[in-house]
Design an enzyme around this catalytic site. Structure first.
Site, PDB file in Angstrom:
ATOM      1  CB  THR A   1      25.286  26.574  55.543  1.00  0.00           C
ATOM      2  OG1 THR A   1      24.262  25.852  57.110  1.00  0.00           O
ATOM      3  CG2 THR A   1      25.818  27.551  56.438  1.00  0.00           C
TER       4      THR A   1
ATOM      5  CB  SER B   1      25.089  21.483  59.072  1.00  0.00           C
ATOM      6  OG  SER B   1      23.248  20.969  58.417  1.00  0.00           O
ATOM      7  CD  GLU B   2      22.603  16.906  55.556  1.00  0.00           C
ATOM      8  OE1 GLU B   2      21.469  16.287  55.731  1.00  0.00           O
ATOM      9  OE2 GLU B   2      21.738  17.539  54.742  1.00  0.00           O
TER      10      GLU B   2
ATOM     11  CG  HIS C   1      15.724  15.528  51.049  1.00  0.00           C
ATOM     12  ND1 HIS C   1      15.708  16.574  52.246  1.00  0.00           N
ATOM     13  CD2 HIS C   1      16.849  15.346  51.655  1.00  0.00           C
ATOM     14  CE1 HIS C   1      16.139  16.960  52.873  1.00  0.00           C
ATOM     15  NE2 HIS C   1      17.338  15.946  52.779  1.00  0.00           N
TER      16      HIS C   1
ATOM     17  CG  HIS D   1      18.289  12.329  55.487  1.00  0.00           C
ATOM     18  ND1 HIS D   1      19.358  12.727  56.327  1.00  0.00           N
ATOM     19  CD2 HIS D   1      17.564  13.384  55.071  1.00  0.00           C
ATOM     20  CE1 HIS D   1      20.237  13.583  56.346  1.00  0.00           C
ATOM     21  NE2 HIS D   1      18.825  14.091  55.025  1.00  0.00           N
TER      22      HIS D   1
HETATM   23 ZN   LIG Z   1      19.030  15.892  54.038  1.00  0.00          ZN
END
Ligand SMILES: [Zn+2]
Length: 271
Positions: A44, A73-74, A95, A156
């Site tokens: 993280t 966290s993803e 991204h 996202h």
């Molecule tokens: Zn992301």
């Protein structure tokens, strides 16, 4: 995959991701499923360009940390993909700017414009928006994971997965490259789609060569609906996002009409 290989390759792919601007700051995450079922994941709040092999986290399939490092966290998004797809051993989420531009514009990457992308990736659907790291996001992705190898997440980013880390990374790169070419072709006046019979031939080649199996015929988005090829399991999910043809009530103008509109706009600003 053994733990040492997974740690080495995740760090290498993390720096590629950062160097190519697929992520900035602590964005994105990468994971691999080991032979014993444990998950090695990026930690993280860490920049993917500055990770060390020791900094990575190890978890079980519920996401519980098995060491001192806390995973991204993803991670829930990765675990969903591992649960839905036993064949998947690695997941890359980032991204990348061109792919993410599609996700922000509410568009899938689903036009049949590049023969090699049809051969190796298929279309990339858009999962509707869900808050990152919550069930909203995983539920939006769930119906799409089965028959696709890469997804866009609305407002996202993108995620790609495969049988090993390099295949997951290659698919993410193909997604981004395709999105970039699609955007550039629009600047040149728009892309020319491949016809349905050419698509059918490509699907037959990709299945014979083993690039993608018959399950990919059940993809929710794009060009397969126009061909004679059937989805063998019959469970092609429906897309719920607005397609390009309906998005925002697209209109067309002649060059004269466009010039007229632009000059009216300029005149009104002068007065
Ligand atoms: Zn992301």
């Amino acid at each position: 995959m053994d733990e040492q290989t997974a740690r080495r390759e995740i760090v290498r792919i993390g720096s590629l991701m950062y160097e190519r601007s697929y992520v900035v700051s602590s964005d994105g995450n990468i994971s691999a499923r080991l032979d014993d079922g444990r998950i090695v994941a990026t930690p993280t709040m860490t920049c993917k360009g500055r990770m060390t092999e020791e900094s990575l986290a190890v978890t079980d399939m519920s996401g519980k940390a098995l060491g001192n490092q806390r995973p991204s966290s993803e991670l829930a998004m990765h675990l969903l993909i591992y649960r839905e797809r036993p064949d998947v051993k690695a997941v890359c989420h980032a991204h990348p700017p061109h792919g993410t531009a599609f996700a922000v514009a509410g568009l899938a990457i689903d036009q049949p414009i590049l023969s090699e992308v049809i051969l190796t990736l298929g279309c990339v659907p858009l999962a509707s928006y869900g808050t990152p790291s919550t069930e909203e996001l995983t539920e939006a992705m769930r119906p799409l994971v089965k028959h696709h190898n890469a997804l866009l997440m609305a407002n996202h980013g993108a995620v790609a997965y495969g049988s090993d880390l390099w295949q997951a990374w290659d698919r993410l790169e193909t997604l981004e490259h395709t999105a970039k070419i699609a955007i550039l072709s629009r600047i040149l006046g728009g892309s020319k789609n491949l016809p349905a019979d050419a698509i059918e031939k490509l699907i037959n080649v990709r299945e014979a060569a083993g690039y993608l199996g018959e399950s990919a015929r059940c993809q929710a988005c794009g060009y397969l609906h126009e061909t004679q090829l059937a989805c063998p399991s019959g469970d092609r999910p429906m897309m719920s996002y607005p397609t390009e043809s309906t998005n925002g009530g697209k209109i067309s103008l002649t060059r004269e009409e466009l010039v007229e509109l632009l000059s009216q706009a300029v005149d009104s600003r002068k007065s």
